[in-house]
Design a protein around this motif. Structure first.
Motif, PDB file in Angstrom:
ATOM      1  N   THR A 224       0.846  -1.180   0.000  1.00  0.00           N
ATOM      2  CA  THR A 224       0.000   0.000   0.000  1.00  0.00           C
ATOM      3  C   THR A 224       0.888   1.240   0.000  1.00  0.00           C
ATOM      4  O   THR A 224       2.086   1.156   0.266  1.00  0.00           O
ATOM      5  CB  THR A 224      -0.930   0.016   1.226  1.00  0.00           C
ATOM      6  N   ASP A 226       1.117   3.658   2.024  1.00  0.00           N
ATOM      7  CA  ASP A 226       1.569   4.136   3.325  1.00  0.00           C
ATOM      8  C   ASP A 226       2.479   3.151   4.051  1.00  0.00           C
ATOM      9  O   ASP A 226       2.679   3.261   5.257  1.00  0.00           O
ATOM     10  CB  ASP A 226       0.362   4.478   4.205  1.00  0.00           C
ATOM     11  N   LYS A 243      -6.482  -5.059   5.003  1.00  0.00           N
ATOM     12  CA  LYS A 243      -5.230  -4.303   5.016  1.00  0.00           C
ATOM     13  C   LYS A 243      -4.555  -4.455   6.372  1.00  0.00           C
ATOM     14  O   LYS A 243      -5.216  -4.464   7.413  1.00  0.00           O
ATOM     15  CB  LYS A 243      -5.497  -2.820   4.735  1.00  0.00           C
ATOM     16  N   TRP A 252      -8.223  -2.578   8.237  1.00  0.00           N
ATOM     17  CA  TRP A 252      -9.617  -2.687   7.826  1.00  0.00           C
ATOM     18  C   TRP A 252      -9.805  -3.963   7.015  1.00  0.00           C
ATOM     19  O   TRP A 252      -8.839  -4.609   6.610  1.00  0.00           O
ATOM     20  CB  TRP A 252     -10.092  -1.469   7.033  1.00  0.00           C
ATOM     21  N   THR A 254     -12.833  -5.992   4.128  1.00  0.00           N
ATOM     22  CA  THR A 254     -14.075  -6.001   3.383  1.00  0.00           C
ATOM     23  C   THR A 254     -14.222  -7.364   2.720  1.00  0.00           C
ATOM     24  O   THR A 254     -13.279  -8.167   2.691  1.00  0.00           O
ATOM     25  CB  THR A 254     -14.118  -4.864   2.339  1.00  0.00           C
ATOM     26  N   ASP A 274      -6.167   5.843  -6.526  1.00  0.00           N
ATOM     27  CA  ASP A 274      -7.246   5.991  -5.551  1.00  0.00           C
ATOM     28  C   ASP A 274      -7.776   4.671  -5.013  1.00  0.00           C
ATOM     29  O   ASP A 274      -8.854   4.632  -4.418  1.00  0.00           O
ATOM     30  CB  ASP A 274      -8.402   6.798  -6.160  1.00  0.00           C
ATOM     31  N   GLY A 275      -7.059   3.581  -5.231  1.00  0.00           N
ATOM     32  CA  GLY A 275      -7.573   2.336  -4.672  1.00  0.00           C
ATOM     33  C   GLY A 275      -6.910   1.082  -5.194  1.00  0.00           C
ATOM     34  O   GLY A 275      -5.858   1.120  -5.840  1.00  0.00           O
ATOM     35  N   ASN A 298     -11.488   1.335  -2.323  1.00  0.00           N
ATOM     36  CA  ASN A 298     -10.686   2.544  -2.178  1.00  0.00           C
ATOM     37  C   ASN A 298      -9.690   2.403  -1.036  1.00  0.00           C
ATOM     38  O   ASN A 298      -9.659   1.394  -0.334  1.00  0.00           O
ATOM     39  CB  ASN A 298     -11.569   3.781  -2.024  1.00  0.00           C
ATOM     40  N   TYR A 299      -8.885   3.412  -0.815  1.00  0.00           N
ATOM     41  CA  TYR A 299      -7.814   3.309   0.167  1.00  0.00           C
ATOM     42  C   TYR A 299      -8.327   3.242   1.604  1.00  0.00           C
ATOM     43  O   TYR A 299      -7.560   2.933   2.523  1.00  0.00           O
ATOM     44  CB  TYR A 299      -6.841   4.482   0.006  1.00  0.00           C
ATOM     45  N   SER A 300      -9.605   3.502   1.796  1.00  0.00           N
ATOM     46  CA  SER A 300     -10.194   3.380   3.131  1.00  0.00           C
ATOM     47  C   SER A 300     -10.895   2.048   3.344  1.00  0.00           C
ATOM     48  O   SER A 300     -11.449   1.791   4.405  1.00  0.00           O
ATOM     49  CB  SER A 300     -11.199   4.527   3.360  1.00  0.00           C
ATOM     50  N   GLY A 301     -10.898   1.212   2.314  1.00  0.00           N
ATOM     51  CA  GLY A 301     -11.506  -0.107   2.430  1.00  0.00           C
ATOM     52  C   GLY A 301     -12.943  -0.184   1.981  1.00  0.00           C
ATOM     53  O   GLY A 301     -13.582  -1.229   2.121  1.00  0.00           O
ATOM     54  N   LYS A 302     -13.483   0.884   1.396  1.00  0.00           N
ATOM     55  CA  LYS A 302     -14.861   0.871   0.929  1.00  0.00           C
ATOM     56  C   LYS A 302     -14.935   0.361  -0.505  1.00  0.00           C
ATOM     57  O   LYS A 302     -14.192   0.803  -1.373  1.00  0.00           O
ATOM     58  CB  LYS A 302     -15.454   2.277   0.994  1.00  0.00           C
TER      59      LYS A 302
END
Length: 367
Positions: A224, A226, A243, A252, A254, A274-275, A298-302
């Motif tokens: 990733t 980060d 992740k 996170w 999914t 973006d993902g 996406n990078y937040s797991g959505k």
């Protein structure tokens, strides 16, 4: 007896070895005869390593279908040396350039990766006199095939499936490890296994992941932005995407779930924008009617979207297929690669967001 032998040979050695683990001595003798008959070497695909847009490395192995000269439990059992080749490949064809790796010392090779002037091999080792001691392993070999180091990363009956290089030139390995859940070893399950190895091949740590101790397997891993990692695989009948940070802590998760059909994720690609793009399959059999799918997280797991496509019908092939890589080359264009094992071919397929086929090609590995 001849009829039985003919029927057994028609199965893949994967099924034969699994079946033989639960048979009596007489069946073991028959398997011993079969293994001698299946010692003819032939080139078989191992994996495809994505380098950049339409630039890949194909790895193949030249070894018997059965990796053992005789079956488990015999003092005569020995490994058969495996020779592998690496060849540049693109959607337009296969290059004549070849890297040859001789006598790789690993019982089962899952994937091979080129890392500068050396190759990293993941797979598993085994105690040759026992049925249940597979040990996930990673090794480095030089351009002459000489072993530089080999490290066992699993803790029990374990398998390594894939690897990605870390920012510190180490390696993160993903696979699965069988974890006992009772003191008397009467209950247990596979859990996702992630192991960290430094650039010298020294194991730093091995960690396991599951949902409340339930069945789970890891299939692939990607870096990733980060410094963490995204892992894809399966749990129960759902594809599992989660992740972790650089220390292995889960950030996170999914899931992807198709009603009444089991799902498994095979490949993941960080689009660096973006993902993550994840490639998977419903039903897992790899036959012509199976549905494959691509999803974006996406990078937040959505989960942002997903789309289905049927590889078998698109290529009009009534045979098995294996998914290998997925790559986003444009905002709305993706390249999927995979093997057609029995025809010894690779397929390249460009699709859009609506699963419309933009282009497709089959490359024969025997050219």
């Amino acid at each position: 007896m001849k009829r039985v032998l003919v029927l057994l040979v028609s199965f893949s050695m994967t099924y034969l070895n699994s079946y033989a683990d639960n048979t009596d001595a007489s069946m073991q003798d028959m398997m011993k005869l079969l293994s001698k008959g299946l010692s003819k070497k032939q080139v078989m695909p191992v994996n495809i390593q994505l380098l950049e847009k339409d630039n890949y490395l194909l790895f193949q192995r030249n070894a018997p279908l059965n990796r053992l000269t005789v079956h488990y439990g015999s003092e005569e059992t020995q490994k058969i040396p495996t020779n592998c080749i690496g060849r540049p490949i693109s959607s337009s064809g296969l290059s004549k350039e070849i890297d040859i790796l001789n006598n790789i010392e690993m019982l089962k090779i899952t994937k091979i990766y080129k890392d500068n002037n050396k190759y990293i091999v993941v797979g598993y080792e085994q105690n040759m006199t026992s049925h249940s001691t597979h040990q996930a392993a990673i090794m480095a070999v030089n351009q002459n095939g000489k072993t530089l180091w080999k490290t066992i990363v699993g803790t029990g009956k374990s398998y390594s499936e894939a690897m990605v290089q870390t920012s510190s030139n180490g390696y993160m390995i993903v696979g699965h490890d069988f974890i006992w859940q009772s003191a008397d070893k009467s209950r247990g399950n596979y859990h996702v296994m992630v192991a960290k190895v430094n650039q010298k091949g020294e194991k730093v740590w091995t960690k396991h992941y599951s949902l409340d101790g339930s069945f789970a397997k890891g299939r692939n891993i990607e870096k990733t932005n980060d410094g963490g990692f995204i892992i894809v695989g399966e749990t129960h009948s759902k594809a599992w995407i989660f992740k972790i940070d650089a220390s292995g802590n889960k950030v996170w998760e999914t899931f992807f779930d198709t009603a009444k059909t089991p799902d498994r994720a095979y490949a993941v690609h960080n689009n660096r924008q973006d993902g993550y793009i994840i490639l998977g399959r419903s039903n897992r059999s790899g036959l012509i009617g199976d549905k494959s799918w691509i999803m974006k997280v996406n990078y937040s797991g959505k989960t942002e979207w997903n789309t289905y496509f049927e590889i078998g019908k698109l290529f009009e092939m009534g045979q098995l297929f294996d998914l290998q890589t997925v790559n986003q080359i444009e905002p709305d264009e993706f390249v999927v690669t995979g093997f057609l094992p029995f025809s010894k071919s690779i397929f390249f397929m460009n699709i859009d967001l609506d699963a419309g086929v933009m282009s497709k090609n089959i490359v024969n590995l025997e050219q």
